[in-house]
Design an enzyme around this catalytic site. Structure first.
Site, PDB file in Angstrom:
ATOM      1  N   PHE A 123       0.865  -1.169   0.000  1.00 18.41           N
ATOM      2  CA  PHE A 123       0.000   0.000   0.000  1.00 18.41           C
ATOM      3  C   PHE A 123       0.905   1.224   0.000  1.00 18.41           C
ATOM      4  O   PHE A 123       2.077   1.145   0.389  1.00 18.41           O
ATOM      5  CB  PHE A 123      -0.915  -0.011   1.241  1.00 18.41           C
ATOM      6  CG  PHE A 123      -2.370  -0.208   0.923  1.00 18.41           C
ATOM      7  CD1 PHE A 123      -2.782  -1.039  -0.099  1.00 18.41           C
ATOM      8  CD2 PHE A 123      -3.356   0.421   1.673  1.00 18.41           C
ATOM      9  CE1 PHE A 123      -4.127  -1.241  -0.377  1.00 18.41           C
ATOM     10  CE2 PHE A 123      -4.701   0.236   1.408  1.00 18.41           C
ATOM     11  CZ  PHE A 123      -5.085  -0.602   0.377  1.00 18.41           C
ATOM     12  N   GLN A 237      -8.341  13.895   4.382  1.00 21.09           N
ATOM     13  CA  GLN A 237      -7.618  13.178   3.328  1.00 21.09           C
ATOM     14  C   GLN A 237      -8.455  13.106   2.056  1.00 21.09           C
ATOM     15  O   GLN A 237      -9.602  12.651   2.074  1.00 21.09           O
ATOM     16  CB  GLN A 237      -7.276  11.763   3.794  1.00 21.09           C
ATOM     17  CG  GLN A 237      -6.455  10.986   2.777  1.00 21.09           C
ATOM     18  CD  GLN A 237      -5.945   9.685   3.342  1.00 21.09           C
ATOM     19  OE1 GLN A 237      -6.683   8.715   3.414  1.00 21.09           O
ATOM     20  NE2 GLN A 237      -4.692   9.664   3.758  1.00 21.09           N
ATOM     21  N   HIS A 239      -8.577  11.191  -1.133  1.00 24.08           N
ATOM     22  CA  HIS A 239      -8.052   9.982  -1.764  1.00 24.08           C
ATOM     23  C   HIS A 239      -7.776  10.291  -3.230  1.00 24.08           C
ATOM     24  O   HIS A 239      -8.586  10.927  -3.902  1.00 24.08           O
ATOM     25  CB  HIS A 239      -9.073   8.852  -1.636  1.00 24.08           C
ATOM     26  CG  HIS A 239      -8.491   7.496  -1.875  1.00 24.08           C
ATOM     27  ND1 HIS A 239      -8.113   7.058  -3.122  1.00 24.08           N
ATOM     28  CD2 HIS A 239      -8.215   6.472  -1.018  1.00 24.08           C
ATOM     29  CE1 HIS A 239      -7.639   5.825  -3.029  1.00 24.08           C
ATOM     30  NE2 HIS A 239      -7.681   5.451  -1.761  1.00 24.08           N
ATOM     31  N   LEU A 259     -15.046   5.473  -4.202  1.00 26.64           N
ATOM     32  CA  LEU A 259     -13.660   5.031  -4.094  1.00 26.64           C
ATOM     33  C   LEU A 259     -13.291   3.989  -5.142  1.00 26.64           C
ATOM     34  O   LEU A 259     -14.008   3.011  -5.350  1.00 26.64           O
ATOM     35  CB  LEU A 259     -13.437   4.438  -2.696  1.00 26.64           C
ATOM     36  CG  LEU A 259     -12.018   3.949  -2.382  1.00 26.64           C
ATOM     37  CD1 LEU A 259     -11.059   5.129  -2.370  1.00 26.64           C
ATOM     38  CD2 LEU A 259     -11.999   3.241  -1.029  1.00 26.64           C
ATOM     39  N   GLU A 262      -7.212   1.786  -3.300  1.00 26.60           N
ATOM     40  CA  GLU A 262      -5.769   1.864  -3.457  1.00 26.60           C
ATOM     41  C   GLU A 262      -5.177   0.514  -3.840  1.00 26.60           C
ATOM     42  O   GLU A 262      -4.073   0.437  -4.370  1.00 26.60           O
ATOM     43  CB  GLU A 262      -5.127   2.361  -2.159  1.00 26.60           C
ATOM     44  CG  GLU A 262      -3.662   2.696  -2.276  1.00 26.60           C
ATOM     45  CD  GLU A 262      -3.191   3.554  -1.120  1.00 26.60           C
ATOM     46  OE1 GLU A 262      -2.037   3.364  -0.699  1.00 26.60           O
ATOM     47  OE2 GLU A 262      -3.959   4.402  -0.641  1.00 26.60           O
ATOM     48  N   ARG A 293      -0.768   9.454  -0.070  1.00 26.27           N
ATOM     49  CA  ARG A 293      -2.014   9.839  -0.725  1.00 26.27           C
ATOM     50  C   ARG A 293      -2.078  11.330  -1.014  1.00 26.27           C
ATOM     51  O   ARG A 293      -2.603  11.738  -2.055  1.00 26.27           O
ATOM     52  CB  ARG A 293      -3.206   9.411   0.144  1.00 26.27           C
ATOM     53  CG  ARG A 293      -3.438   7.916   0.128  1.00 26.27           C
ATOM     54  CD  ARG A 293      -4.558   7.500   1.049  1.00 26.27           C
ATOM     55  NE  ARG A 293      -4.869   6.080   0.882  1.00 26.27           N
ATOM     56  CZ  ARG A 293      -5.809   5.439   1.553  1.00 26.27           C
ATOM     57  NH1 ARG A 293      -6.547   6.087   2.450  1.00 26.27           N
ATOM     58  NH2 ARG A 293      -6.031   4.166   1.342  1.00 26.27           N
ATOM     59  N   HIS A 357     -12.164  11.619   1.517  1.00 24.26           N
ATOM     60  CA  HIS A 357     -12.217  10.211   1.893  1.00 24.26           C
ATOM     61  C   HIS A 357     -12.196   9.962   3.396  1.00 24.26           C
ATOM     62  O   HIS A 357     -12.856   9.048   3.885  1.00 24.26           O
ATOM     63  CB  HIS A 357     -11.039   9.483   1.241  1.00 24.26           C
ATOM     64  CG  HIS A 357     -10.964   8.023   1.536  1.00 24.26           C
ATOM     65  ND1 HIS A 357     -12.015   7.154   1.295  1.00 24.26           N
ATOM     66  CD2 HIS A 357      -9.960   7.255   2.048  1.00 24.26           C
ATOM     67  CE1 HIS A 357     -11.663   5.923   1.641  1.00 24.26           C
ATOM     68  NE2 HIS A 357     -10.431   5.953   2.118  1.00 24.26           N
ATOM     69  N   ARG A 391      -3.312  10.083   6.644  1.00 24.66           N
ATOM     70  CA  ARG A 391      -3.448   8.691   7.078  1.00 24.66           C
ATOM     71  C   ARG A 391      -2.751   7.741   6.126  1.00 24.66           C
ATOM     72  O   ARG A 391      -2.869   7.839   4.914  1.00 24.66           O
ATOM     73  CB  ARG A 391      -4.929   8.308   7.179  1.00 24.66           C
ATOM     74  CG  ARG A 391      -5.143   6.846   7.579  1.00 24.66           C
ATOM     75  CD  ARG A 391      -6.591   6.531   7.825  1.00 24.66           C
ATOM     76  NE  ARG A 391      -7.419   6.611   6.647  1.00 24.66           N
ATOM     77  CZ  ARG A 391      -7.522   5.666   5.718  1.00 24.66           C
ATOM     78  NH1 ARG A 391      -6.794   4.572   5.825  1.00 24.66           N
ATOM     79  NH2 ARG A 391      -8.326   5.830   4.676  1.00 24.66           N
TER      80      ARG A 391
END
Length: 586
Positions: A123, A237, A239, A259, A262, A293, A357, A391
């Protein structure tokens, strides 16, 4: 006179039926607290957790044995631009291998390695492969597992109940007030302790990854109204990869901002602009699409602003170089979604753009998840402190189960029964609030609730989006004040109507909206997800958290507090300089 209402007495009231609330309830039940009630706004098992797709972090070392919890903590602190509470970060990362194995014992449907181990993938911004997953439906599988465990333990739950106010006197909480969304009945819950696990506030933005009636800021607003402090609300955040769609197409329009996990990039997905350039080579040649991100989101926004974006305001995400069978196995939900919309991810790219997000901020809590209001706890996305300024992907699900355990232990050690709600709280707060709710029902006002929510979301997207400045933020605060004035004159249906629910949502959304704008205006630097075009650099003197509280004379007051330092073990991991090399994927 207040309307009629039902009274329910419990030792522990958990507001929110997602992963955090479920895990706290399980911990309480396992420790012998059987007088617990979990409340959800939707059907049981249908919480926002199910929309977390990509995975959950824990240093198991399945693929990379050299990984450990201290490196996980170091990655989390770096991604949070060292604005995280180090102790909370360590609380999460140190216990996550145990939490992952625990979920496995309870039957979670993990994706597996060839030898049957819990598989782990890359990730963004993680030094090693530590994101465990169940295809691209990890949150759904995880919540199913937790709900199943809670049912096995006989944990009571009640669905379709919305909490509108906490019964608190500023020092202590005694319960909560709400209504049954099906019957319209008002309910007062008398509780010895209250655990807020009601999600975050990213849905105050126009483009967001949540469902329309979730993540509107219920948890932070309820806590703030009860006298608790909020923290770091300016950090939202965005995304990098939400769906970019043609808003005029009725088939595609409902998917705007939803979404695109990721995991697509974690499995090798590449970003291209309309010139066919893989543009992340210019912004992050080492980590590419798997950089933090905030870095990837700003890069996409820059490409679009400079004319290299699609007609729908996005860029292209392409995983078609991967084998079709691999995509269907590793990304089944994403493949099916786009297939249903007429796009084959194995053959062509999809359009993506940044979307709101996750709120890194939330309710300020101590190491056990307790707020500065005695017996009021906040966990999961409702709490602040773990994520700092940005995050780390895969840490949201980790935080839910880790702090569900921590808070559950604390409450179990302390709780002595339902307690007694003081008469002064009943007559001075609870019953007047019930009268306000009754008056709101069937109100014949001027403004449409849906239109005001849309106006507020557009305000946040315009004035506190990916790129911010003083003038824009100041005008955003003025706009929120105007919307607040209109909100006092809305047309609302009966208690069971959607407009009544949304009128409550609008009220709580304005608390988070004001906090985001005020914090972003006060923080005169750029750090993580907060980017000020008029202060584009990070300022070492701003390594402080901003706290928000209700002022004694009304309004929202702020103050700052310095960030603590990590433990020696985590500092050693930071000094070692572990870092992802994207090109291992190629």
């Amino acid at each position: 006179m207040p309307p009629e209402y039902d009274t329910v007495e419990v030792s522990v009231l958990i507001i929110g039926a997602g992963a955090a609330g479920a895990r706290a309830a399980i911990e309480l039940a396992e420790r012998g607290v059987d007088d617990v009630l979990v409340l959800g706004k939707r059907g049981h098992g249908d919480a926002h957790t199910t929309w977390a797709r990509g995975g959950i972090n824990g240093a198991l070392g399945t693929r990379d044995p050299e990984d450990d919890w201290t490196i996980h903590a170091a990655d989390t602190l770096k991604e949070g631009h060292f604005l995280n509470d180090p102790a909370k970060v360590e609380t999460v990362t140190e216990q996550m291998p145990e939490r992952l194995r625990e979920l496995d014992e309870w039957g979670m449907d993990y994706s597996r390695t060839d030898d049957g181990g819990i598989d782990q993938r890359y990730f963004g911004a993680q030094s090693y492969r530590r994101t465990a997953f169940a295809g691209d439906h990890t949150g759904e599988s995880m919540l199913d597992t937790l709900v199943g465990r809670a049912r096995d333990l006989g944990v009571p739950h009640r669905e379709n109940v919305m909490i509108t106010k906490l019964a608190a006197d500023g020092d202590r909480v005694y319960g909560a007030v709400g209504f049954d969304m099906d019957t319209g009945e008002f309910v007062v819950f008398n509780a010895g302790a209250v655990v807020l696990a009601a999600g975050g506030y990213a849905a105050i933005y126009d483009r967001h990854t949540s469902r329309e009636d979730e993540n509107n800021g219920d948890g932070p607003a309820l806590a703030y109204d009860a006298g608790a402090s909020l923290m770091d609300m300016e950090f939202v955040q965005f995304h990098p990869t939400g769906m970019a769609v043609d808003g005029s197409d009725p088939e595609w329009a409902p998917w705007s901002g939803r979404l695109v996990t990721e995991a697509v990039r974690g499995e090798g997905g590449r970003l291209y602009n309309t010139d066919g350039e893989r543009f992340m080579r210019r912004y992050s040649p080492d980590q590419m699409e798997l950089d933090a991100r905030d870095v990837v989101a700003r890069a996409i926004a820059q490409e679009v602003s400079e004319g290299r974006g699609t007609e729908n305001g996005g860029v292209y995400l392409d995983v078609s170089h991967r084998d079709a069978g691999f995509i269907r196995e590793r990304l089944p939900r994403m493949y099916e979604r786009f297939q249903d919309l007429g796009v084959d991810m194995a053959e062509e790219p999809v359009e993506v753009a940044p979307t709101a997000h996750y709120g890194m901020g939330g309710v300020a809590v101590d190491g056990h998840g307790e707020t500065d209001v005695t017996d009021l706890f906040a966990i999961g996305e409702t709490m602040a402190g773990v994520h700092g300024a940005n995050r780390l992907g895969g840490n949201s699900l980790a935080e839910t189960v880790a702090y569900g355990v921590v808070a559950g232990r604390r409450v179990a050690d302390r709780i002595e029964g339902p307690g007694t709600m003081p008469e002064r709280v009943v007559t001075g707060l609870v019953e007047p609030h019930l009268s306000e709710l009754a008056a709101l029902a069937n109100a014949d006002g001027t403004y449409d609730v849906d239109a005001l929510i849309a106006e507020l979301r557009e305000c946040l997207w315009t004035h506190a989006g990916i790129r911010r400045d003083e003038a824009t933020l100041s005008s955003g605060l003025d706009a929120v004040d105007r919307i607040r004035g209109k909100a006092a004159d809305v047309a609302v249906g009966p208690v069971t109507s959607r407009s009544f629910e949304y009128a409550i949502d609008l009220g709580v959304m304005m608390t988070s909206a004001e906090a985001v704008l005020r914090g972003a205006l006060e923080r005169t630097e750029s750090r993580g997800a907060h980017y000020r075009t008029d202060y584009p650099d990070s300022d070492p003197t701003w390594q402080h958290n901003i706290h928000y509280r209700r002022a004694d004379i009304g309004g929202m007051a702020t103050d700052t507090q310095p960030v603590a330092t990590p433990s020696e073990a985590v500092q050693a991991a930071l000094d070692a300089g572990h870092e992802l090399d994207y090109h291992q994927l190629e």
